[in-house]
Design a protein around this motif. Structure first.
Motif, PDB file in Angstrom:
ATOM      1  N   ALA A  67      22.389  46.330  48.361  1.00 53.07           N
ATOM      2  CA  ALA A  67      20.950  46.080  48.439  1.00 53.07           C
ATOM      3  C   ALA A  67      20.407  46.001  47.009  1.00 53.07           C
ATOM      4  O   ALA A  67      21.136  46.276  46.045  1.00 53.07           O
ATOM      5  CB  ALA A  67      20.272  47.212  49.217  1.00 53.07           C
ATOM      6  N   PRO A  68      19.131  45.642  46.844  1.00 52.61           N
ATOM      7  CA  PRO A  68      18.552  45.549  45.501  1.00 52.61           C
ATOM      8  C   PRO A  68      18.780  46.824  44.693  1.00 52.61           C
ATOM      9  O   PRO A  68      18.618  47.936  45.197  1.00 52.61           O
ATOM     10  CB  PRO A  68      17.066  45.322  45.777  1.00 52.61           C
ATOM     11  CG  PRO A  68      17.037  44.623  47.097  1.00 52.61           C
ATOM     12  CD  PRO A  68      18.148  45.273  47.879  1.00 52.61           C
ATOM     13  N   GLY A  69      19.191  46.640  43.441  1.00 54.92           N
ATOM     14  CA  GLY A  69      19.464  47.762  42.550  1.00 54.92           C
ATOM     15  C   GLY A  69      20.918  48.159  42.505  1.00 54.92           C
ATOM     16  O   GLY A  69      21.336  48.877  41.595  1.00 54.92           O
ATOM     17  N   ASP A  70      21.718  47.699  43.474  1.00 54.01           N
ATOM     18  CA  ASP A  70      23.144  48.036  43.478  1.00 54.01           C
ATOM     19  C   ASP A  70      23.901  47.153  42.491  1.00 54.01           C
ATOM     20  O   ASP A  70      23.592  45.969  42.328  1.00 54.01           O
ATOM     21  CB  ASP A  70      23.753  47.840  44.866  1.00 54.01           C
ATOM     22  CG  ASP A  70      23.285  48.874  45.871  1.00 54.01           C
ATOM     23  OD1 ASP A  70      22.776  49.931  45.452  1.00 54.01           O
ATOM     24  OD2 ASP A  70      23.435  48.622  47.084  1.00 54.01           O
ATOM     25  N   THR A  71      24.904  47.737  41.844  1.00 50.04           N
ATOM     26  CA  THR A  71      25.794  47.009  40.948  1.00 50.04           C
ATOM     27  C   THR A  71      27.223  47.224  41.428  1.00 50.04           C
ATOM     28  O   THR A  71      27.608  48.345  41.743  1.00 50.04           O
ATOM     29  CB  THR A  71      25.638  47.492  39.494  1.00 50.04           C
ATOM     30  OG1 THR A  71      24.307  47.181  39.058  1.00 50.04           O
ATOM     31  CG2 THR A  71      26.630  46.820  38.570  1.00 50.04           C
ATOM     32  N   VAL A  72      27.979  46.131  41.471  1.00 46.89           N
ATOM     33  CA  VAL A  72      29.374  46.188  41.894  1.00 46.89           C
ATOM     34  C   VAL A  72      30.239  45.657  40.759  1.00 46.89           C
ATOM     35  O   VAL A  72      30.030  44.543  40.278  1.00 46.89           O
ATOM     36  CB  VAL A  72      29.614  45.341  43.172  1.00 46.89           C
ATOM     37  CG1 VAL A  72      31.083  45.374  43.575  1.00 46.89           C
ATOM     38  CG2 VAL A  72      28.726  45.815  44.310  1.00 46.89           C
ATOM     39  N   VAL A  73      31.190  46.471  40.323  1.00 51.09           N
ATOM     40  CA  VAL A  73      32.168  46.050  39.323  1.00 51.09           C
ATOM     41  C   VAL A  73      33.396  45.575  40.091  1.00 51.09           C
ATOM     42  O   VAL A  73      33.999  46.338  40.851  1.00 51.09           O
ATOM     43  CB  VAL A  73      32.530  47.199  38.361  1.00 51.09           C
ATOM     44  CG1 VAL A  73      33.606  46.750  37.379  1.00 51.09           C
ATOM     45  CG2 VAL A  73      31.287  47.685  37.629  1.00 51.09           C
ATOM     46  N   MET A  74      33.736  44.293  39.899  1.00 52.15           N
ATOM     47  CA  MET A  74      34.868  43.685  40.597  1.00 52.15           C
ATOM     48  C   MET A  74      36.018  43.531  39.610  1.00 52.15           C
ATOM     49  O   MET A  74      35.968  42.675  38.719  1.00 52.15           O
ATOM     50  CB  MET A  74      34.472  42.339  41.181  1.00 52.15           C
ATOM     51  CG  MET A  74      33.366  42.443  42.210  1.00 52.15           C
ATOM     52  SD  MET A  74      33.017  40.821  42.922  1.00 52.15           S
ATOM     53  CE  MET A  74      31.725  41.265  44.092  1.00 52.15           C
ATOM     54  N   PRO A  75      37.060  44.365  39.741  1.00 50.81           N
ATOM     55  CA  PRO A  75      38.176  44.300  38.799  1.00 50.81           C
ATOM     56  C   PRO A  75      38.931  42.972  38.929  1.00 50.81           C
ATOM     57  O   PRO A  75      38.891  42.324  39.975  1.00 50.81           O
ATOM     58  CB  PRO A  75      39.084  45.464  39.230  1.00 50.81           C
ATOM     59  CG  PRO A  75      38.257  46.308  40.128  1.00 50.81           C
ATOM     60  CD  PRO A  75      37.225  45.415  40.734  1.00 50.81           C
ATOM     61  N   PRO A  76      39.643  42.580  37.880  1.00 46.91           N
ATOM     62  CA  PRO A  76      40.476  41.385  37.991  1.00 46.91           C
ATOM     63  C   PRO A  76      41.592  41.618  39.000  1.00 46.91           C
ATOM     64  O   PRO A  76      41.918  42.771  39.315  1.00 46.91           O
ATOM     65  CB  PRO A  76      41.041  41.198  36.578  1.00 46.91           C
ATOM     66  CG  PRO A  76      40.961  42.545  35.953  1.00 46.91           C
ATOM     67  CD  PRO A  76      39.782  43.234  36.579  1.00 46.91           C
ATOM     68  N   SER A  77      42.134  40.517  39.497  1.00 52.95           N
ATOM     69  CA  SER A  77      43.263  40.576  40.441  1.00 52.95           C
ATOM     70  C   SER A  77      42.937  41.394  41.672  1.00 52.95           C
ATOM     71  O   SER A  77      43.780  42.128  42.188  1.00 52.95           O
ATOM     72  CB  SER A  77      44.514  41.126  39.745  1.00 52.95           C
ATOM     73  OG  SER A  77      44.803  40.354  38.590  1.00 52.95           O
ATOM     74  N   THR A  78      41.699  41.287  42.155  1.00 56.59           N
ATOM     75  CA  THR A  78      41.247  41.994  43.349  1.00 56.59           C
ATOM     76  C   THR A  78      40.508  40.991  44.236  1.00 56.59           C
ATOM     77  O   THR A  78      39.438  40.514  43.848  1.00 56.59           O
ATOM     78  CB  THR A  78      40.311  43.162  42.978  1.00 56.59           C
ATOM     79  OG1 THR A  78      40.967  44.004  42.029  1.00 56.59           O
ATOM     80  CG2 THR A  78      39.942  43.974  44.197  1.00 56.59           C
ATOM     81  N   PRO A  79      41.071  40.644  45.396  1.00 57.91           N
ATOM     82  CA  PRO A  79      40.413  39.666  46.270  1.00 57.91           C
ATOM     83  C   PRO A  79      38.992  40.104  46.617  1.00 57.91           C
ATOM     84  O   PRO A  79      38.738  41.288  46.841  1.00 57.91           O
ATOM     85  CB  PRO A  79      41.291  39.638  47.514  1.00 57.91           C
ATOM     86  CG  PRO A  79      42.619  40.133  47.047  1.00 57.91           C
ATOM     87  CD  PRO A  79      42.321  41.126  45.965  1.00 57.91           C
ATOM     88  N   ARG A  80      38.088  39.112  46.645  1.00 56.04           N
ATOM     89  CA  ARG A  80      36.689  39.409  46.917  1.00 56.04           C
ATOM     90  C   ARG A  80      36.028  38.260  47.652  1.00 56.04           C
ATOM     91  O   ARG A  80      36.436  37.112  47.551  1.00 56.04           O
ATOM     92  CB  ARG A  80      35.936  39.699  45.620  1.00 56.04           C
ATOM     93  CG  ARG A  80      35.504  38.503  44.776  1.00 56.04           C
ATOM     94  CD  ARG A  80      36.439  38.012  43.692  1.00 56.04           C
ATOM     95  NE  ARG A  80      37.203  38.967  42.975  1.00 56.04           N
ATOM     96  CZ  ARG A  80      36.923  39.448  41.773  1.00 56.04           C
ATOM     97  NH1 ARG A  80      35.867  39.016  41.130  1.00 56.04           N
ATOM     98  NH2 ARG A  80      37.710  40.300  41.201  1.00 56.04           N
TER      99      ARG A  80
END
Length: 117
Positions: A67-80
């Motif tokens: 939701a608004p205000g959330d931050t997601v760090v997506m590591p490399p080599s990780t399906p998304r």
């Protein structure tokens, strides 16, 4: 700076940094309700900060709602995959190293998306 439309997926990307002048690319994603990108990966970390709306994020076998205000760090080599909420879609600002390459589930290197190039 160019706005790049991806009408098949209901996403607009607005590049916020000049290509070739920065170590990181920054772009804004505006997704229409109930749309999603394909399951894919990147060879570099991405950081998504959600500004408006809601989305479901599939990341490395886990699924969660943002939701608004959330931050997601997506590591490399990780399906998304990010799927926009059914009611209003979402708006997010995303950053990744300039030149980050998209990789498909079968390992095929798709290349550098134009909003990251």
């Amino acid at each position: 700076m160019p706005q790049i439309r991806d009408p098949g997926r209901g996403h607009d990307h607005l590049r916020l940094a000049h290509p070739g002048r920065a170590a990181r690319a920054v772009w804004r994603v505006e997704a229409t309700p109930a749309t999603s990108g394909p399951l894919h990966d990147f060879d570099a970390e991405q950081v998504w900060t959600f500004l408006g709306g809601t989305a479901t994020v599939e990341l490395g076998g886990e699924t969660f709602t943002v939701a608004p205000g959330d931050t997601v760090v997506m590591p490399p080599s990780t399906p998304r995959r990010v799927t926009a909420g059914a009611g209003e879609g979402f708006t997010a600002v995303v950053t990744a190293p300039a030149g980050a390459r998209a990789v498909l589930p079968d390992g095929t290197v798709h290349g550098v998306p134009p909003w990251i190039a």
